[in-house]
Structures are given as structure tokens and as C-alpha cells.
Design an enzyme around this catalytic site. Sequence first.
Site, PDB file in Angstrom:
ATOM      1  N   TRP A   1       0.754  -1.064  -0.116  1.00 43.51           N
ATOM      2  CA  TRP A   1      -0.080  -0.111   0.037  1.00 43.51           C
ATOM      3  C   TRP A   1       0.814   1.253  -0.259  1.00 43.51           C
ATOM      4  O   TRP A   1       0.473   2.313  -0.257  1.00 43.51           O
ATOM      5  CB  TRP A   1      -0.917   0.043   1.135  1.00 43.51           C
ATOM      6  CG  TRP A   1      -0.142   0.347   2.573  1.00 43.51           C
ATOM      7  CD1 TRP A   1       0.845  -0.578   2.809  1.00 43.51           C
ATOM      8  CD2 TRP A   1      -0.461   1.376   3.633  1.00 43.51           C
ATOM      9  NE1 TRP A   1       1.308   0.094   4.308  1.00 43.51           N
ATOM     10  CE2 TRP A   1       0.347   1.201   4.735  1.00 43.51           C
ATOM     11  CE3 TRP A   1      -1.499   2.250   3.601  1.00 43.51           C
ATOM     12  CZ2 TRP A   1       0.601   2.105   5.796  1.00 43.51           C
ATOM     13  CZ3 TRP A   1      -1.595   3.212   4.638  1.00 43.51           C
ATOM     14  CH2 TRP A   1      -0.601   2.884   5.658  1.00 43.51           C
ATOM     15  N   ASP A   2       2.221   1.128   0.176  1.00 36.81           N
ATOM     16  CA  ASP A   2       3.131   2.286   0.257  1.00 36.81           C
ATOM     17  C   ASP A   2       3.037   2.997  -0.827  1.00 36.81           C
ATOM     18  O   ASP A   2       2.721   4.400  -1.032  1.00 36.81           O
ATOM     19  CB  ASP A   2       4.573   1.951   0.354  1.00 36.81           C
ATOM     20  CG  ASP A   2       4.905   0.719   1.238  1.00 36.81           C
ATOM     21  OD1 ASP A   2       4.211   0.104   1.803  1.00 36.81           O
ATOM     22  OD2 ASP A   2       5.987   0.733   1.996  1.00 36.81           O
TER      23      ASP A   2
ATOM     24  N   GLU B   1       0.734  -2.429  12.284  1.00 35.79           N
ATOM     25  CA  GLU B   1       0.876  -3.847  12.228  1.00 35.79           C
ATOM     26  C   GLU B   1       1.333  -4.436  13.397  1.00 35.79           C
ATOM     27  O   GLU B   1       1.599  -5.512  13.682  1.00 35.79           O
ATOM     28  CB  GLU B   1       2.016  -4.044  11.289  1.00 35.79           C
ATOM     29  CG  GLU B   1       1.646  -3.998   9.701  1.00 35.79           C
ATOM     30  CD  GLU B   1       2.680  -4.627   8.847  1.00 35.79           C
ATOM     31  OE1 GLU B   1       3.702  -4.953   9.250  1.00 35.79           O
ATOM     32  OE2 GLU B   1       2.142  -4.580   7.470  1.00 35.79           O
TER      33      GLU B   1
ATOM     34  N   LYS C   1       2.739   0.582  15.789  1.00 36.90           N
ATOM     35  CA  LYS C   1       3.935   0.461  14.990  1.00 36.90           C
ATOM     36  C   LYS C   1       4.232   1.746  14.167  1.00 36.90           C
ATOM     37  O   LYS C   1       5.133   2.263  13.994  1.00 36.90           O
ATOM     38  CB  LYS C   1       4.037  -0.776  13.997  1.00 36.90           C
ATOM     39  CG  LYS C   1       5.291  -1.010  13.172  1.00 36.90           C
ATOM     40  CD  LYS C   1       4.918  -2.142  12.456  1.00 36.90           C
ATOM     41  CE  LYS C   1       6.262  -2.384  11.525  1.00 36.90           C
ATOM     42  NZ  LYS C   1       6.040  -3.429  10.313  1.00 36.90           N
ATOM     43  N   GLN C   2       3.056   1.935  13.528  1.00 40.71           N
ATOM     44  CA  GLN C   2       3.054   3.036  12.706  1.00 40.71           C
ATOM     45  C   GLN C   2       1.799   3.904  12.826  1.00 40.71           C
ATOM     46  O   GLN C   2       0.767   3.356  13.244  1.00 40.71           O
ATOM     47  CB  GLN C   2       3.363   2.675  11.508  1.00 40.71           C
ATOM     48  CG  GLN C   2       2.315   1.833  10.972  1.00 40.71           C
ATOM     49  CD  GLN C   2       2.596   0.895   9.819  1.00 40.71           C
ATOM     50  OE1 GLN C   2       2.946  -0.426  10.113  1.00 40.71           O
ATOM     51  NE2 GLN C   2       2.977   1.430   8.649  1.00 40.71           N
TER      52      GLN C   2
END
Length: 788
Positions: free
Chosen positions: A361-362, A488, A592-593
Site C-alpha cells: 500500500w506504500d 501492524e 508500530k506506525q
Amino acid sequence: MIRQSAFTAEPWSLRETELNLDLLAQTESVFALSNGHLGWRGNLDEGEPHGLPGTYLNGVHALRPLPYAEAGYGFPESGQTVINVTNGKMVRLFVDDEPFDVRYGELRAHERLLDFREGVLSRRAEWVSPAGRAVRVSSTRMVSFTQRAIAAVCYEVEPLEEPARIAVQSELLANEQLPPAGGDPRVAAMLENPLTSEFYSADAATVVLVHQTASSGLRVGAAMDHQIDCPAGVHVESRAYPDGGIVTATMVLQPGQRLRVIKFVGYGWSGERSLTAVRDQVWAALSGARQTGWDGLLAEQRAYLDDFWDKADVEIDGDTEIQQAVRFGLFHVLQAGARAENRAIPAKGLTGPGYDGHAFWDTEAFVLPVLTMTVPRAAASALRWRHSTLPLAIERAAQLGLKGAAFPWRTIAGQECSAYWPAGTAAFHVNADIADAVIRYVDATGDKAFDHGPGMDLLTQTARLWRSLGHHDAQGRFHIDGVTGPDEYSAVADNNVYTNLMASQNLVAAADAAQRYPDRARELGIDVEESAGWRDAARAIFIPYDESLGVHPQAEGFTRHQAWDFAGTSEEQYPLLLHFPYFDLYRKQVVKQADLVLAMHVCGEAFTAEQKVRNFDYYEPLTVRDSSLSACTQAVMAAEVGHLDLAFDYLGEAALMDLRDLENNTRDGVHIASLAGAWIALVGGFGGLRHRDGMVSFAPRLPEGLARLAFSLLLRGRRLRVEVTHSEARYVLAEGEPLGILHHGKKVHVLHGKPQVRAIPAAPAAGPVPSQPPGRAPMHRGEGDHAG
Ligand code: BGC
């Protein structure tokens, strides 16, 4: 980690003034050249020593089985791995029979320079052989943006104090020996000897090789030809063998004389075409390059990049290192996508084998927002690649018992390659990210043909997925249960806010498209009931909210979980995924993000200003940034809620991710999304760009560390330039029809030739700056870091 002194801070180039063998693998990634079709890592010309040799052709991969200790229904059985194809960069040098190898003799000087405007990597070295012969070597290398099958090297050598017998040996090499891969799951599964020879020939100064990948049946052709320039008496010979070819030029040179070898390399590949077709294709590519010539290739490269920078450059005053990093980032984003032409843009571009060369998806969530407004052609081609994989995504959805299309979490050719379903299959948000990229692209370009064709297909099939994945409860609320959001370190949760908001936008966009194009709606079998169902689901989407804390849980139940023991986690235990079991990460509050914070960026209208402040304060102390896809989003939201200096630190992290090797894995390739994130942090953060429903708005405000920011955006045939200082913003329509925008919520009408200047309103009072988990604060760059 790379110390700052590895590169000198210069606005338009990246210069390394001495060779540090410990950093070879990182600098190979950083100095990689690519055009999106072909990628050459920045390996030394002579091939050795190397960190990791790498030559990649976008889409060329091998298949490998995905073994499971315990199998389950719908687990992907085959993985795709990028392979190191035929290496055409290599030019070896012998000085009186001794190989030029920086590990031996004396390296008096060594400099490498990546020039963002010329689009070349150059190298200058002075070396004394163990027998005492001194030579000056220089090489310039390029991967052409204009002739996408072509790379070229100009290699020069001259003896310094005494005459020397010089042999320059130019090679093509397949099935290069690769160093063993470590145990990090983010590293590619490297395959030995992935290529089988089908054809080889050598003639004069030309060599051609054709190979086939054993497992995936792809045919790869590579050919090289040379122009050799020297005073006189050069002897040239060539040979080829199944996995290689060599052209050698030998002569005795006097001090002051120079041997110059120009090497043209052509590549081609196909899953369909015959051996002769692929061979002829690389010959044809070589002919084109020869006809253009080295100087011609350089001129084309410069012209291509002049045009790019004219449209895409971001200028900043006050911080040369960040200026350099942002241009470095844009250069790599361009390199990743420029000529991908209906192939994926992998997470590492074509700079290394990290993540097996997969696209995630980046691309849609981080890279395409940048390309859409700077190189829209490249954004369209990335979306066309997704579209080309739609049949596979429809098949996958059916396999999962779902309607519409389920795009893969990670892939090269379109099939799901994630062997870990909680963070793969369950990360359904990738479908909404693709839809979002379609919406933005169509909105920013007005590309009707795309909207009517591939755009509508993508919106429709992803909307169908959401409608079948979610369900209405007794009160009519629409839930999407059991999915993994961007973070994640949480998995298979109900009603992830990011996913739900993005899905709801996806559903509405599909219903709107069906209304816009009844012909296509009929063709796709969308009836009134189906599109009404999409609108109902979107309207009724459930967004969890924790009333007692006054914040949004990123998914239902998140804020009730036990907090992670940050105080008991040492700095060496990051990234957590390498030191703790997922089971433990999943049941605790640790992020995580950016996840909820990303929702606040891309779906900002779903939150009030107060909620944004509270949510940002809540998630900062939980977010460890074990992913490079976080800092830029945190920069944008830190800026929006008024923590401009914190935002500046996050910008530094996104922009310097690879120049400083902040995640200790730049050796496997650069982080394209983080590099795109530098643009996002600047333009979305300090420019305050938001782009939604046809309206483009800005809320510019600069941090202490920047004196000025200027950028350009392409919007429906217009070119808007925005220049921001601490006191005012200037909007200039450089090209195109008048445009209405918002500046800090107020309408501004921008006409060609009539710059509009608006004051920057005083910032609302921000509360205390939230802290991050211990040891996880973004790097705060000191005074000395900023200078050039
Ligand atoms: C991140 C994902 C990302 C992937 C590839 C992972 O570490 O968590 O969001 O897509 O890296 O960059």
C-alpha cells in the site's frame, strides 16, 4: 547508522568524499540509479568489494514455494521474489596485471557524487597499485529516463607518474554470487542461480546474453556495446559464455594519456516473447543508444530532469541538509516511478531486494499522492498496473468468499504473496488506499478517460469488497470486523477507524461514479439497489469513540488494552517485531506506525479540531515508529495541531531515513514511501495541503528551523506555485485557468499573472508537546546539522 559526515550537505547532489567499506551496502542503495524499469545499485564499477550486487528489471521475479508448518484455507502457496538479473555495470581495471581493488594498494582519493539534475552517478579515484603504479580512474554512470531499456557508463583511466599497461574489462554477468541473507524477515529470500542461459554471443565489442528464469519462465535479455577512445595501439577482444561476456581493451598508456571506454547496455524482458524477439529487442535498444551517443544520452537526461524539477522541486531556506534530503527523496521517487509503465512501484523501488521486491500500500498511500501532483503520468501508470491485476484480485476475493476485488497486501505480479495472513490478507485497507489514489488522481488531473475506464472498474470492485466484508447491525450501523489497519502491531480488530473511513469514502466514490457513467454502470452490472447499498453502508459506517477518554480507539477495544511496558523495553529491543511475539504486541497498546493519526491526516473532516489534538496527544506516547511509514504522517498532524518543531523533527526523520540509515536496513534498498513522505511532511505539514472533493486547501505555517518553503503542484492543467515564509504565503498560478483555493479556511481566487499574498494567521495556542515512548523520540538535529 550513517554518520552525517558520510555525505556533504549540498543542495543538488549527494557527495561522498571518502570510501567507507563498512557503509558500502548502504551507499549502494543510496547511490542506486533507476528509471522505474531498470535499476542498478550503486556497486563499485569493478564489482568487488560489494555489500550486495544488484541489477533489477521491474517485474522480473522468481517463484518460490511458501511453506507453512500448519496450512490453512486460502493461504497463498507461491511467493514472488525479485531477482538480481544480468549485471551490466561492471568494468574491471588491470594496471600492469594487478586488478584495481580498493582493498589493496593505496587509495589516495575516492569520491562519489550523485547529481540530481544531471541524473548521473560519478566517481573519481586515485589509486596506487601494490606494485606502485598510480592511476586516476573516473566513471560516470546513468540509467536513462528517456530510453528506458538503456544504461550507460563512461569509464576513463590514466596513469599518473609512470607509463602503465592498462586493461579495461567490461562485463555482463548473470547469476552473480550473492552474499548470504540474514534472518531479518524484511530481507529478500535470495535465490541462487535464478537464470538459465538460452543464448550468448560476442562479436567485436558487443556481447548479448539471453536467459530464462527457471521458476517463472520469464525471458531476460542483456546486451552491451562499447566505444573505445584512446591515443593509439589499443587491442580489443571479446568473448561470451553462458552466464557472461567480456570485452577487454588493452594498451600501454603514458602519463597524461587517457583510455576512455563508453559502455552502452540494453535490457529487455518478456513473459511471452520468443528468444529471438527478446534478443532483437535488446539489440534495437542498443542501436538507439549508440545513435544518440554518450553526450546525447547525457543531454536527454538533463532535459528530462530539468522538466521534472521545474514542476516538482521543493525549495527550502534555512536547512541545507534537509534541502538535500528532500531533493534526494524526490529523485528516488521519480526513479522508482518514472518509467515503470504499467508495472508496480516496489517499496524499495529498484534499489535493493528488501521485502522481496514487493509493492505494498506504500505506493498508493504515500508515493502516489506525490506523483499525482508532480508527475501525474507516472501516477496513472502505477494505477494502470493495479488495474491490470484486477482479474487476479477478483479471483482472490472469490477464494476468500467475498465479492468484488481483494488486492494483495504484497506482490510483484498481482498474486497475494503474504504468507502471514493477520498482516497480509486481513490488511484489507489496501483496497481503500487504491480507491483513494484513484479519487485523488482523477480529482487532480481531470483525466476523464481514466475515470470512465480503469478508475471506475477499481472503485466498483473495491466498493463491492467493502459491502460484502462489512455488515449492518440491528441498529443499522455498518461494521467492518476482523481487519488489520495500518498499525501492524495490532491485528484482526473490529472497526479500525482508518479502514472504516477510507472504505466509506470508497463506497461513496463508487456510487458517484455509477451515477456519472450509467453506460459503465450497466456494463458492470451495478443497479440502483447496489449503489444505494453502497451509500447506505457509507452513511452508516461505525466509528468507535472512547467517551471516557475523549479519544478515538484506532479500532474497537484498543484503548481498553493493557499499555505496553515501554519503560521495561530497551532501545536495543526495537524494532519490537524482531524481539517480541506478535501475540504479545497484538494485545497491548503499542503502535508500530501512524494509524488513527493517518486517518486524521487523510480523512481530516471526520474529526473535530479538539479531537485531533486529544487523539494526537494520546497516540504519540504509544507510537514506536518501527515502520518508516509513520514519521511523515506524524509530521503532518504535529504541524496541524500546532507542534511545529516536533513536526520538523519528524520531517527530518522521514527525509533522512536512508541518508542516515535510521532503520538500519538501507542496505536492502531505500524506503521510497518515507522519501515521498519528506514531500508529504513539507507540503502537507508546513504547507498544510489537503485535497478532498475537488477542493485544494492550504494552511501554511513554518517551524523555527525553516525560513522559507516553496513548492509547485500540478492541478487539472494548472501549475500552482506556493511560497511560504513565517509571515505570509504567496500563491502564483504559473500556468492555466483561474483556480479557487482555501488559505487557512478563507477563499482565494488565483489568476495567472496575479500572485495572491496572504498573511499567516497567528497559530492557535498549542498545549504541551506530547512525548514519545522512551528512546523513540524523533532525532532532534542540532545546530551544526543544518548548515551547508
Ligand atoms: C509496514 C507496512 C509497509 C511495509 C513495506 C512494514 O514494515 O508496517 O505498512 O507496507 O513495511 O514498506
